[in-house]
Design a protein around this motif. Sequence first.
Motif, PDB file in Angstrom:
ATOM      1  N   VAL A   1      -2.508  66.661  39.041  1.00 31.30           N
ATOM      2  CA  VAL A   1      -1.048  66.285  39.262  1.00 31.30           C
ATOM      3  C   VAL A   1      -1.515  65.479  40.493  1.00 31.30           C
ATOM      4  CG1 VAL A   1       0.954  67.546  40.385  1.00 31.30           C
ATOM      5  CG2 VAL A   1      -0.544  68.694  38.539  1.00 31.30           C
ATOM      6  N   VAL A   2      -0.325  64.287  40.254  1.00 30.45           N
ATOM      7  CA  VAL A   2      -0.201  63.480  41.296  1.00 30.45           C
ATOM      8  C   VAL A   2       1.080  63.935  42.108  1.00 30.45           C
ATOM      9  CG1 VAL A   2       0.266  61.046  41.821  1.00 30.45           C
ATOM     10  CG2 VAL A   2      -0.865  61.484  39.890  1.00 30.45           C
ATOM     11  N   PRO A   3       1.062  64.046  43.573  1.00 33.90           N
ATOM     12  CA  PRO A   3       2.111  64.599  44.349  1.00 33.90           C
ATOM     13  C   PRO A   3       2.894  63.386  44.591  1.00 33.90           C
ATOM     14  CG  PRO A   3       0.121  64.159  45.686  1.00 33.90           C
ATOM     15  CD  PRO A   3      -0.359  63.835  44.221  1.00 33.90           C
ATOM     16  N   TRP A   4       4.053  63.928  44.875  1.00 37.44           N
ATOM     17  CA  TRP A   4       5.144  63.085  45.513  1.00 37.44           C
ATOM     18  C   TRP A   4       4.948  62.821  46.928  1.00 37.44           C
ATOM     19  CZ3 TRP A   4      10.266  65.433  47.740  1.00 37.44           C
ATOM     20  CH2 TRP A   4      11.239  64.407  48.181  1.00 37.44           C
ATOM     21  N   VAL A   5       4.693  61.625  47.380  1.00 38.47           N
ATOM     22  CA  VAL A   5       4.335  61.298  48.640  1.00 38.47           C
ATOM     23  C   VAL A   5       5.481  60.619  49.339  1.00 38.47           C
ATOM     24  CG1 VAL A   5       2.449  60.040  50.167  1.00 38.47           C
ATOM     25  CG2 VAL A   5       1.831  61.093  47.953  1.00 38.47           C
ATOM     26  N   HIS A   6       6.051  61.051  50.612  1.00 38.36           N
ATOM     27  CA  HIS A   6       7.051  60.300  51.410  1.00 38.36           C
ATOM     28  C   HIS A   6       6.927  60.729  52.735  1.00 38.36           C
ATOM     29  CE1 HIS A   6       8.222  64.452  50.395  1.00 38.36           C
ATOM     30  NE2 HIS A   6       9.085  64.503  51.096  1.00 38.36           N
ATOM     31  N   GLN A   7       7.821  59.962  53.292  1.00 39.13           N
ATOM     32  CA  GLN A   7       7.839  60.239  54.961  1.00 39.13           C
ATOM     33  C   GLN A   7       8.919  61.051  55.324  1.00 39.13           C
ATOM     34  OE1 GLN A   7       5.614  58.617  57.155  1.00 39.13           O
ATOM     35  NE2 GLN A   7       4.721  58.038  54.795  1.00 39.13           N
ATOM     36  N   VAL A   8       8.540  61.859  56.288  1.00 35.96           N
ATOM     37  CA  VAL A   8       9.431  63.001  56.793  1.00 35.96           C
ATOM     38  C   VAL A   8       9.348  63.127  58.272  1.00 35.96           C
ATOM     39  CG1 VAL A   8      10.222  65.322  56.731  1.00 35.96           C
ATOM     40  CG2 VAL A   8       9.492  64.401  54.705  1.00 35.96           C
ATOM     41  N   ASP A   9      10.275  62.629  59.175  1.00 37.89           N
ATOM     42  CA  ASP A   9      10.184  62.303  60.521  1.00 37.89           C
ATOM     43  C   ASP A   9       9.072  61.864  61.133  1.00 37.89           C
ATOM     44  OD1 ASP A   9      12.571  63.878  60.353  1.00 37.89           O
ATOM     45  OD2 ASP A   9      11.567  65.707  60.700  1.00 37.89           O
ATOM     46  N   GLY A  10       8.430  60.627  60.592  1.00 33.32           N
ATOM     47  CA  GLY A  10       7.322  60.016  60.855  1.00 33.32           C
ATOM     48  C   GLY A  10       6.305  60.469  60.318  1.00 33.32           C
ATOM     49  N   ARG A  11       6.104  61.615  59.518  1.00 35.45           N
ATOM     50  CA  ARG A  11       4.975  62.236  58.997  1.00 35.45           C
ATOM     51  C   ARG A  11       4.748  61.875  57.624  1.00 35.45           C
ATOM     52  NH1 ARG A  11       4.924  68.412  61.004  1.00 35.45           N
ATOM     53  NH2 ARG A  11       2.614  67.979  60.829  1.00 35.45           N
ATOM     54  N   THR A  12       3.648  62.024  57.002  1.00 39.23           N
ATOM     55  CA  THR A  12       3.576  61.639  55.434  1.00 39.23           C
ATOM     56  C   THR A  12       3.291  63.094  54.938  1.00 39.23           C
ATOM     57  OG1 THR A  12       2.478  59.592  55.978  1.00 39.23           O
ATOM     58  CG2 THR A  12       2.016  60.808  53.674  1.00 39.23           C
TER      59      THR A  12
ATOM     60  N   ASP B   1       2.983  73.474  46.450  1.00 39.19           N
ATOM     61  CA  ASP B   1       1.921  72.950  47.623  1.00 39.19           C
ATOM     62  C   ASP B   1       2.502  71.790  48.264  1.00 39.19           C
ATOM     63  OD1 ASP B   1      -0.512  74.655  47.162  1.00 39.19           O
ATOM     64  OD2 ASP B   1      -0.478  73.509  45.053  1.00 39.19           O
ATOM     65  N   SER B   2       2.300  71.674  49.718  1.00 42.07           N
ATOM     66  CA  SER B   2       2.486  70.329  50.485  1.00 42.07           C
ATOM     67  C   SER B   2       1.316  70.202  51.298  1.00 42.07           C
ATOM     68  CB  SER B   2       3.768  70.526  50.733  1.00 42.07           C
ATOM     69  OG  SER B   2       3.733  71.321  52.042  1.00 42.07           O
ATOM     70  N   VAL B   3       1.041  68.907  51.382  1.00 44.38           N
ATOM     71  CA  VAL B   3       0.266  68.535  52.489  1.00 44.38           C
ATOM     72  C   VAL B   3       0.786  67.499  53.367  1.00 44.38           C
ATOM     73  CG1 VAL B   3      -2.049  67.311  52.740  1.00 44.38           C
ATOM     74  CG2 VAL B   3      -1.717  68.967  51.060  1.00 44.38           C
ATOM     75  N   TRP B   4       0.418  67.782  54.832  1.00 48.78           N
ATOM     76  CA  TRP B   4       1.076  66.842  55.417  1.00 48.78           C
ATOM     77  C   TRP B   4      -0.095  66.058  56.412  1.00 48.78           C
ATOM     78  CZ3 TRP B   4       6.536  66.804  56.815  1.00 48.78           C
ATOM     79  CH2 TRP B   4       6.994  67.524  55.874  1.00 48.78           C
TER      80      TRP B   4
ATOM     81  N   PHE C   1      -7.158  61.880  62.681  1.00 50.45           N
ATOM     82  CA  PHE C   1      -6.235  62.035  61.465  1.00 50.45           C
ATOM     83  C   PHE C   1      -6.270  63.370  61.066  1.00 50.45           C
ATOM     84  CE2 PHE C   1      -8.107  57.914  61.681  1.00 50.45           C
ATOM     85  CZ  PHE C   1      -7.097  57.078  61.257  1.00 50.45           C
ATOM     86  N   THR C   2      -5.084  64.184  60.591  1.00 50.99           N
ATOM     87  CA  THR C   2      -5.210  65.419  60.249  1.00 50.99           C
ATOM     88  C   THR C   2      -4.364  65.500  58.903  1.00 50.99           C
ATOM     89  OG1 THR C   2      -4.987  66.246  62.523  1.00 50.99           O
ATOM     90  CG2 THR C   2      -4.466  67.834  61.138  1.00 50.99           C
ATOM     91  N   MET C   3      -4.919  66.747  58.168  1.00 51.21           N
ATOM     92  CA  MET C   3      -4.379  66.967  57.244  1.00 51.21           C
ATOM     93  C   MET C   3      -3.837  68.495  57.324  1.00 51.21           C
ATOM     94  SD  MET C   3      -6.019  65.836  53.480  1.00 51.21           S
ATOM     95  CE  MET C   3      -5.736  67.428  52.632  1.00 51.21           C
ATOM     96  N   SER C   4      -2.622  68.866  56.777  1.00 50.70           N
ATOM     97  CA  SER C   4      -2.356  70.314  57.165  1.00 50.70           C
ATOM     98  C   SER C   4      -1.712  70.777  55.812  1.00 50.70           C
ATOM     99  CB  SER C   4      -1.268  70.418  58.260  1.00 50.70           C
ATOM    100  OG  SER C   4      -1.906  70.159  59.175  1.00 50.70           O
ATOM    101  N   TRP C   5      -2.022  71.994  55.352  1.00 52.36           N
ATOM    102  CA  TRP C   5      -1.408  72.660  54.104  1.00 52.36           C
ATOM    103  C   TRP C   5      -0.260  73.560  54.278  1.00 52.36           C
ATOM    104  CZ3 TRP C   5      -0.484  77.488  52.206  1.00 52.36           C
ATOM    105  CH2 TRP C   5      -0.114  77.396  50.723  1.00 52.36           C
ATOM    106  N   GLN C   6       0.861  73.606  53.652  1.00 52.34           N
ATOM    107  CA  GLN C   6       1.845  74.381  53.950  1.00 52.34           C
ATOM    108  C   GLN C   6       2.694  74.731  52.505  1.00 52.34           C
ATOM    109  OE1 GLN C   6       2.528  76.082  56.519  1.00 52.34           O
ATOM    110  NE2 GLN C   6       4.523  75.773  57.277  1.00 52.34           N
ATOM    111  N   PRO C   7       3.118  76.055  52.200  1.00 52.18           N
ATOM    112  CA  PRO C   7       4.066  76.285  51.056  1.00 52.18           C
ATOM    113  C   PRO C   7       4.898  75.173  50.896  1.00 52.18           C
ATOM    114  CG  PRO C   7       3.106  78.293  51.948  1.00 52.18           C
ATOM    115  CD  PRO C   7       2.903  77.231  52.812  1.00 52.18           C
ATOM    116  N   SER C   8       5.284  74.612  49.878  1.00 49.96           N
ATOM    117  CA  SER C   8       6.259  73.418  49.769  1.00 49.96           C
ATOM    118  C   SER C   8       7.604  73.953  50.084  1.00 49.96           C
ATOM    119  CB  SER C   8       6.281  72.940  48.375  1.00 49.96           C
ATOM    120  OG  SER C   8       6.358  73.906  47.272  1.00 49.96           O
ATOM    121  N   HIS C   9       8.061  75.189  49.852  1.00 48.23           N
ATOM    122  CA  HIS C   9       9.234  75.595  50.302  1.00 48.23           C
ATOM    123  C   HIS C   9       9.508  75.984  51.557  1.00 48.23           C
ATOM    124  CE1 HIS C   9       6.876  79.393  49.393  1.00 48.23           C
ATOM    125  NE2 HIS C   9       7.641  79.783  50.131  1.00 48.23           N
TER     126      HIS C   9
END
Length: 609
Positions: free
Chosen positions: A138-149, A156-159, A187-195
């Motif tokens: 699966v290719v995720p939807w990548v977008h900017q939120v408050d200056g974060r990717t 799933d969501s990864v920040w 550089f940091t990757m954080s996982w969070q449930p997408s909801h």
Amino acid sequence: MYYVAGRIEDYALIGDMQTAALVCRDGTVDWLCLPRFDSPAVFAGLLGTEEHGFWRLGPAAEAEGEAEAVSPASDRRRYRGDSLILESEWDTPDGTVRLIDFMPPRDGAPQLIRIVEGVSGKVAMRSSLRMRFSYGWVVPWVHQVDGRTAAVAGPDSVWFDTTAETHGEDLTTYSDFTVEAGQRIAFTMSWQPSHHEQPPLPEPENALTATEDFWREWVEQCTYHGPYRDAVVRSLITLKALTYAPTGGIVAAPTTSLPEDIGGSRNWDYRFTWLRDAAITLSSLLRTGYREEARAWREWLLRAVAGDPENLQIMYGIAGERELGENELTWLPGYENSKPVRVGNGAADQLQLDVYGEVIEALHLAHMTGLARNDYASLLQLKLIRWVEKHWDEPDEGIWEVRGPRRHFVHSKVMTWVAVDRTIKLMESGDVEGPLEEWKELRDTIHRDVCEKGYDPERNTFTQSYGSKELDASLLLIPQMGFLPPDDKRVIGTIEAIQRELATPDGFILRYPTSADAETANLDGLEGDEGAFLACSFWLADDLAMIGRVEEARKLFEKLLSLRNDLGLLAEEWDSKAGRQVGNFPQAFSHVPLIDTALRLTASGAYGG
């Protein structure tokens, strides 16, 4: 075309006791499952191509053709002291740069943190981040939120956070930057449930300090201070990293489908808790001073088995899940084209009688080392023996989980004897009540059965199964389990037979014959060969020490230590022909006997100057 950044031994392990990542010498994270060990991978390049996800961070390199630009391998790497913090360094014409990779033990969102530190000069760097959810599908939807990717797909969501500038191209997030001496860029990757709402902004430097403190304090509990301390401590850290902190379950390895036979089909998912592997892991931890892990695992065991010991499984999910159905990921070409790639494990439904012995042995050791009494654990032990009493004489799939017909495996029978023997000892100590004389008779019956049906007097060796002529390295455990004393001629004969018939040219031990003309080939149910099983080679070193051949044991042990990669890590097997590690990595079942053999050799005084 398949792609892989390096050999299995080229990888380093980092983790947070809930999941783990593998980092190659060139600074590429090729494997990471989020948020748990058994979750779908966000980076699955290890089992596929660059299209299936990776995160490369290192000195900038020129792209060649259409392939992603490949950084050179680091000039050196190490763990920071006795920790799981990886430091990789590159020397370039423009200066030296250090990459610090780690995953902080967590209460909230899982994080993978990478800090680039300038050591000297001024070095051009590139970060290439390609996230692919569901094992690269699966290719995720990548977008900017408050200056974060943010990368979002389904649940799933990864920040992704960094102070460096980023840009997107070809469904990949890039960052090109330079680092000067004394400068640090995180550089940091954080996982969070997408909801859920976005996770808190990371604090990389504080997390680094906390992670280093955690590992230092944990290692300080180790009671082993012998000549092999560095190897033992690194193995203990690895075992701790394979423990799922919320439940106490222990995975056999953090990977799936790394092949036992390069290009072959012996590829399995090891991201589950085998009772056998977890029990022997706990035994090693207890012997080196780690009682809290034993307590947590015992609680996990009681929850997993629940009120149904008659249907004990050989393995469970890390939270005690029972449904572990096996599937194939057809879109992944596999590590070095080794197919299929499997998730789940069909062996969960097998009958493996030895598991009862390993579990009860672990409970017995916990009791002997002073772990606080648990009444249900004692009750469970008695219920398990009631089951063994009715079923010990049945054929099973055995310790090696063969996918051929069931047999009366000698090791399985020996371990049912162990289960009964340790329970008798518990009753004799006065801690539980049971039919003592009845079970003493059962113990004698099993012992007599094995010695009569599992021993070949003409060759003076025990055999793999009743009526078989084949050998099996699991027979090396006979003296270690106390089934027979080390000086028994049948034990010595078995050890020498295994050395003759199961040793590779470089002296390591195969589990059993897998050649086309071996009767085991049909029993195995699989095509192809496999490497020397490292645990079996450690068992041989143990046995050699037990029968007085301590110098030979020491030499074999130190030869085995030389197979570890530069960071002290071992996979499941060693391919003697190719001179490389094979199988899932790193493997608890290799690091546990390393610890046990080190303890035995230290106690015997059999070590080099």
